[in-house]
Design an enzyme around this catalytic site. Sequence first.
Site, PDB file in Angstrom:
ATOM      1  CG  HIS A 130      -1.994  -0.995   1.212  1.00 40.61           C
ATOM      2  ND1 HIS A 130      -2.825  -1.200   0.127  1.00 40.61           N
ATOM      3  CD2 HIS A 130      -2.383  -1.892   2.159  1.00 40.61           C
ATOM      4  CE1 HIS A 130      -3.679  -2.184   0.409  1.00 40.61           C
ATOM      5  NE2 HIS A 130      -3.423  -2.620   1.630  1.00 40.61           N
ATOM      6  CG  HIS A 169      -6.764  -5.097   1.921  1.00 40.49           C
ATOM      7  ND1 HIS A 169      -6.324  -6.028   2.833  1.00 40.49           N
ATOM      8  CD2 HIS A 169      -7.916  -4.584   2.407  1.00 40.49           C
ATOM      9  CE1 HIS A 169      -7.165  -6.073   3.855  1.00 40.49           C
ATOM     10  NE2 HIS A 169      -8.147  -5.210   3.611  1.00 40.49           N
TER      11      HIS A 169
END
Length: 334
Positions: A130, A169
């Site tokens: 991320h 994710h």
Amino acid sequence: MAFAPRTLVMFHPDCLEHRPGPGHPESPERLHAVMRALWQPEFARLAWREAPRGTREQVLLVHDADYVDSVAALVPGHGVAVLDGGDTVMSPRSLDAAMRCVGAACAGVDAVLAGEADNVFCATRPCGHHAEPDRAMGFCIFNQVAIAAMHALHAHGLARVAVIDFDVHHGNGTQAAFHHEPRLFFGSSHQWPLYPGTGAAGEHGGSGNIVNVPLPPGCGSQAFRNGVAMRLLPALRAFAPELILVSAGFDAHRLDPLAQMELDDDDFGWITREVMAIAADVCGGRIVSVLEGGYSGAGLAGGCAAHVRALLGEGAAGSAGASAEAPVQASGDA
């Protein structure tokens, strides 16, 4: 006798010293669960190597200098410092852990390209996919898989490097780092909608080098395998990378508390074997896998064991127990 890949595990005890605090999902116990799984007798063929510390020059292959400097300046003397509004924090040894993650991924690339191993698994934390070039996000400080891909281009002169990300994710940081770099391919399967809100099927990158396979909450094995087989794997094969990196997150497991994709251990073994089959055809089997998410101890251990079992060239049989001692000790685990 069937060919058995030589699999190397990169690890360093500094990765246990990132301590976000009580109740935070990204706790040292995650890595303890992985180590207990991989020190079962069935994994005796694994080779182990201490991960080196990454360098500032390696980090700067992806991250802005101002951001790197700000991370170093925020290391607290005690307690935690917040990087991104709450989710991503640093404790006194977090920078050491993050730099070992970078070093492990880059050293894994060096090892497979030197022929010292056929594939590598980096048992490291915190996760990284991320982290964008200029900011921390979602428990991630530096994006070690993106850094390792850039390292392969710049230090080894490769022309095509791919990252496959099966964390639940979307790897927004990796996608952002790769967006304008046609020598890099990013393919992701992930639950959508879900944090961080990126990863729609129409996001293709600056040169068509991004393939996203968003999957709905509650999707199980068949929908996951169909999506990967129909969209992700053909695009990976067509790109014909000289090296494949994997963002290996296990939070799509049905036991995970942070998502709802309902996968089982066997699904992680399946996608690993599928990627390995492509790697065998296009890049001499060279794969470097980097641990990302996974927040159920049992789900993380089981999924990770299935993944590493596949890297070793073994089938889906067997299970990972949780009774073996981890090979290192760290005081005061969160």
